[in-house]
Design a protein around this motif. Structure first.
Motif, PDB file in Angstrom:
ATOM      1  N   VAL A 234     118.388 -17.857  76.594  1.00  0.00           N
ATOM      2  CA  VAL A 234     117.905 -16.074  76.209  1.00  0.00           C
ATOM      3  C   VAL A 234     118.945 -15.262  75.982  1.00  0.00           C
ATOM      4  CG1 VAL A 234     116.178 -17.571  78.031  1.00  0.00           C
ATOM      5  CG2 VAL A 234     117.783 -16.438  78.843  1.00  0.00           C
ATOM      6  N   MET A 235     119.941 -14.925  75.687  1.00  0.00           N
ATOM      7  CA  MET A 235     121.011 -14.543  75.499  1.00  0.00           C
ATOM      8  C   MET A 235     119.843 -13.116  74.309  1.00  0.00           C
ATOM      9  SD  MET A 235     123.900 -12.843  76.270  1.00  0.00           S
ATOM     10  CE  MET A 235     124.220 -14.000  77.423  1.00  0.00           C
ATOM     11  N   GLY A 236     119.344 -13.073  73.767  1.00  0.00           N
ATOM     12  CA  GLY A 236     119.154 -11.950  72.526  1.00  0.00           C
ATOM     13  C   GLY A 236     117.871 -11.365  73.590  1.00  0.00           C
ATOM     14  N   ALA A 237     117.085 -12.469  75.114  1.00  0.00           N
ATOM     15  CA  ALA A 237     116.621 -11.535  75.423  1.00  0.00           C
ATOM     16  C   ALA A 237     117.246 -10.291  76.865  1.00  0.00           C
ATOM     17  CB  ALA A 237     115.002 -12.898  76.656  1.00  0.00           C
ATOM     18  N   ILE A 238     117.966 -11.058  76.733  1.00  0.00           N
ATOM     19  CA  ILE A 238     119.149  -9.803  78.086  1.00  0.00           C
ATOM     20  C   ILE A 238     119.205  -8.891  77.218  1.00  0.00           C
ATOM     21  CG2 ILE A 238     121.272  -9.859  78.473  1.00  0.00           C
ATOM     22  CD1 ILE A 238     120.777 -13.188  79.031  1.00  0.00           C
ATOM     23  N   PHE A 239     119.676  -9.138  75.446  1.00  0.00           N
ATOM     24  CA  PHE A 239     120.826  -7.572  75.016  1.00  0.00           C
ATOM     25  C   PHE A 239     119.299  -6.848  74.769  1.00  0.00           C
ATOM     26  CE2 PHE A 239     123.340 -11.050  72.466  1.00  0.00           C
ATOM     27  CZ  PHE A 239     124.299 -10.969  73.304  1.00  0.00           C
ATOM     28  N   GLU A 240     117.986  -7.121  74.613  1.00  0.00           N
ATOM     29  CA  GLU A 240     116.776  -6.969  74.646  1.00  0.00           C
ATOM     30  C   GLU A 240     117.034  -6.242  75.743  1.00  0.00           C
ATOM     31  OE1 GLU A 240     112.144  -6.560  72.663  1.00  0.00           O
ATOM     32  OE2 GLU A 240     113.394  -8.827  72.293  1.00  0.00           O
ATOM     33  N   GLY A 241     116.762  -6.681  76.866  1.00  0.00           N
ATOM     34  CA  GLY A 241     116.604  -6.058  77.852  1.00  0.00           C
ATOM     35  C   GLY A 241     116.963  -5.559  78.760  1.00  0.00           C
ATOM     36  N   THR A 242     118.103  -5.022  78.027  1.00  0.00           N
ATOM     37  CA  THR A 242     119.607  -4.325  78.861  1.00  0.00           C
ATOM     38  C   THR A 242     119.002  -3.214  77.573  1.00  0.00           C
ATOM     39  OG1 THR A 242     121.283  -5.779  78.871  1.00  0.00           O
ATOM     40  CG2 THR A 242     121.735  -3.675  78.399  1.00  0.00           C
ATOM     41  N   GLU A 243     118.508  -3.190  76.766  1.00  0.00           N
ATOM     42  CA  GLU A 243     118.380  -1.626  76.151  1.00  0.00           C
ATOM     43  C   GLU A 243     117.117  -1.153  76.318  1.00  0.00           C
ATOM     44  OE1 GLU A 243     118.843  -1.284  71.679  1.00  0.00           O
ATOM     45  OE2 GLU A 243     120.907  -2.236  71.485  1.00  0.00           O
ATOM     46  N   ILE A 244     115.876  -1.708  76.680  1.00  0.00           N
ATOM     47  CA  ILE A 244     114.876  -1.356  77.606  1.00  0.00           C
ATOM     48  C   ILE A 244     115.542  -0.868  78.375  1.00  0.00           C
ATOM     49  CG2 ILE A 244     112.635  -1.797  78.468  1.00  0.00           C
ATOM     50  CD1 ILE A 244     112.867  -4.297  76.141  1.00  0.00           C
TER      51      ILE A 244
ATOM     52  N   LYS B 245     108.525 -11.226  77.934  1.00  0.00           N
ATOM     53  CA  LYS B 245     109.097  -9.905  77.888  1.00  0.00           C
ATOM     54  C   LYS B 245     108.431  -9.060  78.397  1.00  0.00           C
ATOM     55  CE  LYS B 245     110.569  -6.548  74.166  1.00  0.00           C
ATOM     56  NZ  LYS B 245     109.865  -6.739  72.289  1.00  0.00           N
ATOM     57  N   GLU B 246     106.993  -8.920  78.230  1.00  0.00           N
ATOM     58  CA  GLU B 246     106.178  -7.985  79.178  1.00  0.00           C
ATOM     59  C   GLU B 246     106.525  -7.829  80.691  1.00  0.00           C
ATOM     60  OE1 GLU B 246     105.157 -10.334  77.681  1.00  0.00           O
ATOM     61  OE2 GLU B 246     104.663  -8.909  75.639  1.00  0.00           O
ATOM     62  N   GLU B 247     106.612  -8.722  81.040  1.00  0.00           N
ATOM     63  CA  GLU B 247     107.038  -8.124  83.131  1.00  0.00           C
ATOM     64  C   GLU B 247     108.079  -7.785  83.381  1.00  0.00           C
ATOM     65  OE1 GLU B 247     104.607 -13.019  84.131  1.00  0.00           O
ATOM     66  OE2 GLU B 247     107.454 -13.024  84.373  1.00  0.00           O
ATOM     67  N   MET B 248     109.000  -8.387  82.304  1.00  0.00           N
ATOM     68  CA  MET B 248     110.743  -7.751  82.806  1.00  0.00           C
ATOM     69  C   MET B 248     110.267  -6.676  81.887  1.00  0.00           C
ATOM     70  SD  MET B 248     113.958  -7.849  80.256  1.00  0.00           S
ATOM     71  CE  MET B 248     113.215  -7.391  78.925  1.00  0.00           C
ATOM     72  N   ILE B 249     109.785  -5.884  81.065  1.00  0.00           N
ATOM     73  CA  ILE B 249     109.349  -4.178  81.415  1.00  0.00           C
ATOM     74  C   ILE B 249     108.699  -3.494  81.923  1.00  0.00           C
ATOM     75  CG2 ILE B 249     108.023  -2.773  79.750  1.00  0.00           C
ATOM     76  CD1 ILE B 249     109.378  -4.761  77.308  1.00  0.00           C
ATOM     77  N   LYS B 250     107.859  -3.990  82.356  1.00  0.00           N
ATOM     78  CA  LYS B 250     107.069  -3.971  83.758  1.00  0.00           C
ATOM     79  C   LYS B 250     107.654  -4.294  85.091  1.00  0.00           C
ATOM     80  CE  LYS B 250     102.663  -5.469  82.115  1.00  0.00           C
ATOM     81  NZ  LYS B 250     101.630  -5.994  82.573  1.00  0.00           N
ATOM     82  N   ALA B 251     108.874  -4.802  85.337  1.00  0.00           N
ATOM     83  CA  ALA B 251     109.536  -4.675  86.629  1.00  0.00           C
ATOM     84  C   ALA B 251     110.588  -3.215  86.336  1.00  0.00           C
ATOM     85  CB  ALA B 251     110.117  -5.889  86.486  1.00  0.00           C
ATOM     86  N   PHE B 252     110.929  -3.676  85.437  1.00  0.00           N
ATOM     87  CA  PHE B 252     112.767  -1.563  85.235  1.00  0.00           C
ATOM     88  C   PHE B 252     111.454  -0.987  85.059  1.00  0.00           C
ATOM     89  CE2 PHE B 252     115.259  -4.399  81.185  1.00  0.00           C
ATOM     90  CZ  PHE B 252     115.523  -5.104  82.897  1.00  0.00           C
ATOM     91  N   ARG B 253     110.412  -0.594  84.561  1.00  0.00           N
ATOM     92  CA  ARG B 253     109.469   0.439  84.831  1.00  0.00           C
ATOM     93  C   ARG B 253     109.314   0.810  86.524  1.00  0.00           C
ATOM     94  NH1 ARG B 253     105.957   0.043  81.195  1.00  0.00           N
ATOM     95  NH2 ARG B 253     107.143   1.159  79.537  1.00  0.00           N
ATOM     96  N   ASP B 254     108.374  -0.536  86.622  1.00  0.00           N
ATOM     97  CA  ASP B 254     108.653  -0.234  88.577  1.00  0.00           C
ATOM     98  C   ASP B 254     109.529   0.443  89.569  1.00  0.00           C
ATOM     99  OD1 ASP B 254     105.902  -1.749  90.638  1.00  0.00           O
ATOM    100  OD2 ASP B 254     108.162  -2.123  91.303  1.00  0.00           O
ATOM    101  N   ILE B 255     111.259  -0.482  89.069  1.00  0.00           N
ATOM    102  CA  ILE B 255     111.843   0.106  89.836  1.00  0.00           C
ATOM    103  C   ILE B 255     112.257   1.540  89.050  1.00  0.00           C
ATOM    104  CG2 ILE B 255     114.351   0.100  89.827  1.00  0.00           C
ATOM    105  CD1 ILE B 255     114.197  -2.774  89.070  1.00  0.00           C
TER     106      ILE B 255
END
Length: 480
Positions: free
Chosen positions: A163-173, A305-315
């Motif tokens: 899931v490294m691609g997801a990690i890269f995308e998540g870091t940029e988000i 991806k949607e859950e990750m974005i929501k978690a980051f925004r929640d933080i």
């Protein structure tokens, strides 16, 4: 739905096998979503309530009272026993944080929204509840421009490679969500720790550095606990008055660390760092949850991806929008459960209750570590004084709450009376504590006792104050 350990094992194996098969077709978030859908298909409808993430704000006069939720988000024990602080959130089912309920943003000064606060002490033995007669609530929001120092430490180990691609995308988000006043640092880890950017404010430069270095540091092994310890050092030059937040993005698989949980928690507490974990996929979560709960952070589990974005925004949003409760807690060595009441005038007579739990014992420490409790004895006697019996009850409650916990009781004295006299007295006092604990239902094979007399002073015996420090009962964690 309840599952036997064999069924759970079967599900895990099946997920691994299907994950291997699907890796040829899908990767990153798509693979994670496919595995989540498969698990849900096997298990059936999950009745566990889905988390609601904070996505925005809404003033109280626009809120629908029957859709409100009230929770305790973070608990800070840094100043216990003088005070406890916790962050609470009032929000609706759409994820809107409800504002204007407390000063300085309160709009209806004649309405008291937060009406009561209580604590339950203990979990299993001699449980009692105490009212907190005085507490303050302060609202934090958009008008409080608090700069946060935030480090994002990302798992680059072998288990995360699919899931490294997801990690890269998540870091940029995560970087892109940065508030203007925040400083952010970036790091990654496998068995080694790599600092990619120290704390800085320039979002565009952070993105540039990350894109240049994002492929650096991939490796087969994982050292989550070592990475957390190393991440603490990122904040060495940060202002102590500004909040320090560590966000760890990992699947929790740790096959290289030699650090204990106690060391990590003690270090984070000492440096006033709140640890948040965003756990990806189906993580090994037990240790991560212990770390976050003991450092005033929060644990998230995401699959898409949607859950990750929501978690980051929640933080991000929950760091800025919250109600800060402050009060003097009752003294209790162990589990405290908080109950906070919220009443809305338009919500008839119904009260919303938020609950949270914190632990003031020292039992997050590692095996081999010790702690001291002020169990008192009269001069030249080994009968436990009445004012110390509550500590025995608290030890019993902690041992009932932690069935694998084993302790050694150590008696220590000052130097008055000579070596032989103090050796015998320390043994009798340690035995008295041992007997008191087993008399309340703890198996004797979970305890042992020793007397050390005057042989291990923690202070010189030249003043009464120092001698009092040496007259102590220590406990060593043998197993947990």
């Amino acid at each position: 739905m309840a599952f036997s350990k064999y069924k759970i094992l079967f599900l895990i194996v099946l997920l691994i096998l299907t994950g291997c098969k699907s890796a040829n077709r899908k990767k990153d978030f798509a693979m994670m979503e496919e595995q989540k859908e498969l698990l849900e298909e096997i298990i059936g409808n999950d009745t566990t309530p889905k988390p609601i993430y904070i996505t925005g704000t809404k003033p109280v006069w626009e809120a629908e009272a029957d859709k409100l939720l009230f929770d305790i988000y973070r608990i800070k024990t840094d100043y216990y026993p003088d005070s406890i602080q916790f962050h609470a959130r009032v929000y609706d089912s759409s994820g809107n944080f409800i504002t204007n309920l407390a000063n300085p943003y309160k709009t209806h000064n004649d309405i008291e929204y937060f009406t009561a606060l209580n604590e339950q002490l203990g979990k299993h033995y001699n449980i009692r509840e105490e009212n907190i007669p005085q507490f303050t609530v302060r609202e934090f929001g958009a008008g409080d421009s608090i700069p946060f120092n935030i480090a994002l430490t990302v798992d680059y180990s072998g288990s995360m490679m699919p899931v490294m691609g997801a990690i890269f995308e998540g870091t940029e988000i995560f970087i892109d969500m940065k508030f203007p006043t925040d400083n952010i640092a970036l790091a990654s880890f496998n068995r080694n720790f790599i600092l990619k950017s120290p704390l800085q404010n320039d979002k565009q430069n952070l993105l540039k550095i990350f894109r240049e270095k994002k492929n650096e540091g991939k490796g087969a092994f994982s050292s989550v606990k070592e990475a957390i310890i190393n991440s603490v050092r990122i904040f060495e030059k940060a202002d102590l008055d500004d909040p320090r937040i560590l966000v760890v993005f990992t699947d929790g698989d740790d096959n290289y660390s030699k650090r204990g949980l106690g060391e990590i928690i003690a270090r984070a507490k000492r440096e006033n760092i709140n640890v948040f974990v965003v756990a990806f996929g189906y993580p090994k979560s037990a240790d991560l949850k212990i770390i976050t709960s003991n450092t005033g952070g929060k644990y998230y589990q995401v699959h898409t991806k949607e859950e990750m974005i929501k978690a980051f925004r929640d933080i991000y949003l929950s760091l800025r929008y919250y109600y800060l409760f402050t009060y003097k807690p009752p003294k209790f060595w162990g589990w405290h459960t908080i109950f906070a009441d919220l009443k809305m005038p338009s919500f008839r007579d119904k009260t919303l209750v938020a609950t949270g739990e914190y632990d003031t014992s020292d039992l997050w420490k590692d095996v081999g570590d010790e702690f001291t409790l002020p169990i008192l004895f009269d001069y030249n006697k080994y009968d436990i004084k009445e004012e110390s019996i509550h500590l025995i009850d608290e030890i019993v409650d902690n041992m009932l709450s932690r069935p694998r916990l084993r302790l050694e009781i150590q008696g220590h004295t000052d130097n008055i009376g000579g070596v032989d006299f103090n050796q015998e007295l320390s043994e009798k006092r340690a035995f008295a504590v041992y007997e008191a604990i087993i008399s309340k239902g703890i198996s004797e094979d979970r305890l042992r006792y020793k007397g050390f007399g005057l042989s291990q002073p923690v202070a010189t015996n030249d003043t009464e104050e120092n001698r009092a420090k040496n007259r102590r009962t220590n406990f060593v964690v043998l197993a947990k």
